[in-house]
Design a protein around this motif. Sequence first.
Motif, PDB file in Angstrom:
ATOM      1  N   GLN A 260     -42.552  28.475 102.976  1.00 30.18           N
ATOM      2  CA  GLN A 260     -42.193  28.661 101.566  1.00 30.18           C
ATOM      3  C   GLN A 260     -42.124  30.141 101.220  1.00 30.18           C
ATOM      4  O   GLN A 260     -42.922  30.940 101.707  1.00 30.18           O
ATOM      5  CB  GLN A 260     -43.215  27.969 100.664  1.00 30.18           C
ATOM      6  N   GLN A 261     -41.151  30.519 100.358  1.00 30.10           N
ATOM      7  CA  GLN A 261     -40.956  31.913  99.975  1.00 30.10           C
ATOM      8  C   GLN A 261     -40.550  32.038  98.506  1.00 30.10           C
ATOM      9  O   GLN A 261     -39.504  31.498  98.133  1.00 30.10           O
ATOM     10  CB  GLN A 261     -39.873  32.528 100.866  1.00 30.10           C
ATOM     11  N   PRO A 262     -41.306  32.732  97.655  1.00 31.53           N
ATOM     12  CA  PRO A 262     -42.692  33.139  97.857  1.00 31.53           C
ATOM     13  C   PRO A 262     -43.585  31.905  98.063  1.00 31.53           C
ATOM     14  O   PRO A 262     -43.222  30.813  97.624  1.00 31.53           O
ATOM     15  CB  PRO A 262     -43.045  33.866  96.552  1.00 31.53           C
ATOM     16  N   ASN A 263     -44.731  32.110  98.689  1.00 36.25           N
ATOM     17  CA  ASN A 263     -45.547  30.946  99.027  1.00 36.25           C
ATOM     18  C   ASN A 263     -46.381  30.469  97.833  1.00 36.25           C
ATOM     19  O   ASN A 263     -46.219  30.944  96.712  1.00 36.25           O
ATOM     20  CB  ASN A 263     -46.413  31.230 100.263  1.00 36.25           C
ATOM     21  N   ARG A 264     -47.260  29.529  98.068  1.00 34.52           N
ATOM     22  CA  ARG A 264     -48.018  28.887  96.989  1.00 34.52           C
ATOM     23  C   ARG A 264     -48.879  29.869  96.199  1.00 34.52           C
ATOM     24  O   ARG A 264     -49.245  29.590  95.060  1.00 34.52           O
ATOM     25  CB  ARG A 264     -48.921  27.794  97.549  1.00 34.52           C
ATOM     26  N   TYR A 265     -49.177  31.013  96.778  1.00 34.14           N
ATOM     27  CA  TYR A 265     -49.983  32.025  96.098  1.00 34.14           C
ATOM     28  C   TYR A 265     -49.125  33.107  95.440  1.00 34.14           C
ATOM     29  O   TYR A 265     -49.658  34.071  94.911  1.00 34.14           O
ATOM     30  CB  TYR A 265     -50.950  32.676  97.095  1.00 34.14           C
ATOM     31  N   GLY A 266     -47.806  32.945  95.518  1.00 34.21           N
ATOM     32  CA  GLY A 266     -46.906  33.962  94.974  1.00 34.21           C
ATOM     33  C   GLY A 266     -46.620  35.093  95.948  1.00 34.21           C
ATOM     34  O   GLY A 266     -45.888  36.030  95.623  1.00 34.21           O
ATOM     35  N   ILE A 267     -47.177  35.016  97.149  1.00 31.78           N
ATOM     36  CA  ILE A 267     -47.040  36.087  98.140  1.00 31.78           C
ATOM     37  C   ILE A 267     -45.665  36.037  98.805  1.00 31.78           C
ATOM     38  O   ILE A 267     -45.164  34.961  99.142  1.00 31.78           O
ATOM     39  CB  ILE A 267     -48.143  35.970  99.208  1.00 31.78           C
ATOM     40  N   ILE A 268     -45.087  37.218  98.988  1.00 35.73           N
ATOM     41  CA  ILE A 268     -43.836  37.341  99.739  1.00 35.73           C
ATOM     42  C   ILE A 268     -44.191  37.462 101.214  1.00 35.73           C
ATOM     43  O   ILE A 268     -44.786  38.449 101.646  1.00 35.73           O
ATOM     44  CB  ILE A 268     -43.030  38.580  99.297  1.00 35.73           C
ATOM     45  N   GLU A 269     -43.841  36.456 101.996  1.00 39.40           N
ATOM     46  CA  GLU A 269     -44.161  36.488 103.421  1.00 39.40           C
ATOM     47  C   GLU A 269     -43.013  37.104 104.228  1.00 39.40           C
ATOM     48  O   GLU A 269     -41.848  37.006 103.850  1.00 39.40           O
ATOM     49  CB  GLU A 269     -44.452  35.070 103.928  1.00 39.40           C
ATOM     50  N   ASP A 270     -43.373  37.713 105.327  1.00 36.80           N
ATOM     51  CA  ASP A 270     -42.391  38.303 106.241  1.00 36.80           C
ATOM     52  C   ASP A 270     -42.050  37.260 107.303  1.00 36.80           C
ATOM     53  O   ASP A 270     -42.815  37.035 108.234  1.00 36.80           O
ATOM     54  CB  ASP A 270     -42.955  39.568 106.887  1.00 36.80           C
TER      55      ASP A 270
ATOM     56  N   ALA B  78     -32.379  36.566  94.389  1.00 38.28           N
ATOM     57  CA  ALA B  78     -31.490  37.626  93.926  1.00 38.28           C
ATOM     58  C   ALA B  78     -31.924  38.985  94.475  1.00 38.28           C
ATOM     59  O   ALA B  78     -31.102  39.895  94.625  1.00 38.28           O
ATOM     60  CB  ALA B  78     -31.470  37.661  92.397  1.00 38.28           C
ATOM     61  N   LEU B  79     -33.225  39.126  94.777  1.00 37.42           N
ATOM     62  CA  LEU B  79     -33.757  40.393  95.285  1.00 37.42           C
ATOM     63  C   LEU B  79     -34.359  40.279  96.685  1.00 37.42           C
ATOM     64  O   LEU B  79     -34.398  41.264  97.417  1.00 37.42           O
ATOM     65  CB  LEU B  79     -34.831  40.937  94.332  1.00 37.42           C
ATOM     66  N   LEU B  80     -34.825  39.103  97.058  1.00 42.21           N
ATOM     67  CA  LEU B  80     -35.450  38.922  98.364  1.00 42.21           C
ATOM     68  C   LEU B  80     -34.408  38.641  99.444  1.00 42.21           C
ATOM     69  O   LEU B  80     -33.269  38.285  99.141  1.00 42.21           O
ATOM     70  CB  LEU B  80     -36.444  37.756  98.305  1.00 42.21           C
ATOM     71  N   LYS B  81     -34.815  38.776 100.697  1.00 40.61           N
ATOM     72  CA  LYS B  81     -33.954  38.364 101.791  1.00 40.61           C
ATOM     73  C   LYS B  81     -33.706  36.859 101.678  1.00 40.61           C
ATOM     74  O   LYS B  81     -34.625  36.080 101.437  1.00 40.61           O
ATOM     75  CB  LYS B  81     -34.594  38.685 103.145  1.00 40.61           C
ATOM     76  N   THR B  82     -32.469  36.458 101.867  1.00 36.09           N
ATOM     77  CA  THR B  82     -32.118  35.050 101.716  1.00 36.09           C
ATOM     78  C   THR B  82     -32.514  34.261 102.960  1.00 36.09           C
ATOM     79  O   THR B  82     -32.682  34.834 104.048  1.00 36.09           O
ATOM     80  CB  THR B  82     -30.615  34.884 101.485  1.00 36.09           C
TER      81      THR B  82
END
Length: 443
Positions: free
Chosen positions: A211-221, A246-250
């Motif tokens: 999941q992206q962002p994950n359940r904690y709101g974290i942006i994972e690599d 719109a801003l993160l890697k798709t």
Amino acid sequence: MAYKYFPHTEEDIKEMLAKIGVGSLEDLYAEVPESIKLKRDYQLPEALSEVEIRQLFDKLGKKNHPLTCFAGAGVYDHYTPSAISSLVERSEFLTSYTPYQAEISQGTLHYIFEYQSMMAELTGMEISNASMYDGTTATAEAVLMANAVAKKSNKVLLSETIDPKILAVVRTYAHYHGVELKMIKATEGITDKADLQQKMEQDGIAGVVVQQPNRYGIIEDYAGYADICHEKKALFIMNSVPADLALLKTPGELGADIAVGDGQSLGIPMSFGGSYVGYMCCTEKLMRKMPGRIVGKTVDQKGQRAFVLTLQAREQHIRRQKATSNICSNESLMALWVTIYMSLMGKEGVKEAAQISYDGAHYLYNELLKNHHFEAAFNQPFFNEFCIKYHGEGNIGVDQLLTKLEENGILGGVKIAEDTIMMAVTEKRTKEEVDHLIALCHE
């Protein structure tokens, strides 16, 4: 016995009863126990005029206590352009006909085509279907899709950083379809890549879900995750908040095979939890395994533009056992909603809304950390949602803080642990509102 709203006459009823050999309607329901039959008039209010109805609902509405929303956990208080509610009611869209009657539902087919085009571009994927019920069922369908593609593999790995609500639905689907689910460990709030690699050494892995962002709101690599999956012929599945893309890697940029999620962040009001719209996009080679329908554009005999159902792998069109899914679309009103939203906002507008949300969340987070009662829950990057620990004076904990905020007109977040709150900020939150929350937390 006359029933005011039944279309049948007394003669119609007698003829039907005679046909089945029953003397009366009472005899027809004779097997229904007397104990559960209603033996009084319905408790319905007297008829009211339009003015009286409006006054009644105004009175009921005043019982509500609207709160400034800083809660998220999958549903976010995003801006809805006022034009949407009017545009969705235009006659070419608001029709009783379904896309199965293609010659008389060109408006419906047209906006579904535009929806597919926009979602494919937003996710960086090649193909989008014509929407699904919501993000949780879309994720579950992606798991079944991976299982169907793998054939001899029936195991799917899911990260522990996936929203528990999504996991609950996936588990239900998997149980009744014979899919075995295994969890990938989380370390410091993110997916443990080493654990993923270890579990991928097992045979029979059909897919991996993150999941992206994950359940904690974290942006994972997730760089390299697709390669790990593809080396073992497993599908890489990403559940994402579409507005954040719109801003993160798709998902497409990260090599995902299937991208799913909930479209609520694309201008759909929170509406007490629904109705929303699920999206599903995939690579072209998986198109025929995708549930739902796909609309294409062509020309008619006169050379005029026309829209048609290009792919219809649904239970309405083929034998049930051959259908890719028996729950694979919503009524498409919400697909129209997000299509109009993206059209009105445009690429730059969607990016700007995402940037404002990001900036607001980081401002709030940094200001709260200046208070010694707060500390970081994770040392990880986040988008517009974050987790933060709270330790008040004496017996004042998270519950008391959230109650205090509510009493002051603020829905302060979601409690995810005894000492941890998850807060979200969207483009609707003003600096004054954020500062008000900060001031209350500092009192």
